[in-house]
Write a protein that holds these residues in place. Sequence first.
Motif, short mmCIF file in Angstrom:
data_model
loop_
_atom_site.label_atom_id
_atom_site.label_comp_id
_atom_site.label_asym_id
_atom_site.label_seq_id
_atom_site.Cartn_x
_atom_site.Cartn_y
_atom_site.Cartn_z
N ASN A 194 30.90 33.11 39.91
CA ASN A 194 32.04 34.08 39.84
C ASN A 194 31.33 35.39 40.10
N ALA A 195 30.40 35.74 39.40
CA ALA A 195 29.78 37.30 39.44
C ALA A 195 29.45 37.44 40.96
N LEU B 223 32.58 37.70 43.50
CA LEU B 223 33.22 38.85 43.33
C LEU B 223 32.44 39.93 43.50
N ASN C 35 30.76 41.68 40.97
CA ASN C 35 30.83 42.60 39.83
C ASN C 35 31.07 41.66 38.71
N GLN D 201 33.21 42.71 35.99
CA GLN D 201 34.29 43.13 35.52
C GLN D 201 35.46 42.46 35.72
N ASP D 202 35.39 41.86 36.89
CA ASP D 202 36.64 41.41 37.77
C ASP D 202 37.07 40.31 36.97
N ARG D 203 38.47 40.23 36.93
CA ARG D 203 38.95 38.85 36.13
C ARG D 203 40.03 38.08 37.23
N ARG D 204 39.80 38.03 38.38
CA ARG D 204 40.72 37.44 39.29
C ARG D 204 39.99 35.98 39.30
N GLY D 205 39.04 35.81 38.96
CA GLY D 205 38.46 34.21 38.95
C GLY D 205 39.11 33.64 37.74
#
Length: 115
Positions: free
Chosen positions: A80-81, A84, A86, A88-92
């Motif tokens: 996921n990191a 994306l 980064n 910090q992103d919560r889209r996953g």
Amino acid sequence: SIGNPSKINFQAWAKTLPLLAVMLVVCFIDCLLKVLGTEGKLPVKVDKDQEMQLFGGSNLITALSGSSVGYMQLKFNVINAGILGNIQDRRGGLAYAALCAITWFWTIEHFNFLP
């Protein structure tokens, strides 16, 4: 018959309690190792106390709803990191929650189209 105490075999349930104690220890150790592994693989400092509380609370909720406990998977944190770009992103997580909601309220057929 759902929720009818006369249909519950309490003797069988009581025999599983020693296994529950072992499972609690296994889940605790698994969570701690995953958090330490995440710190090693990703550039993030994890608040271990908070993560353990969240992990335990979420497992309590799933257990009370009749589900099995959940496990973090380090490889999915790293993937996921990486995708994306980064940490910090919560889209996953939002996409996963949406798939869970679709599965809960509608059907599991959409999983047939996943790679």
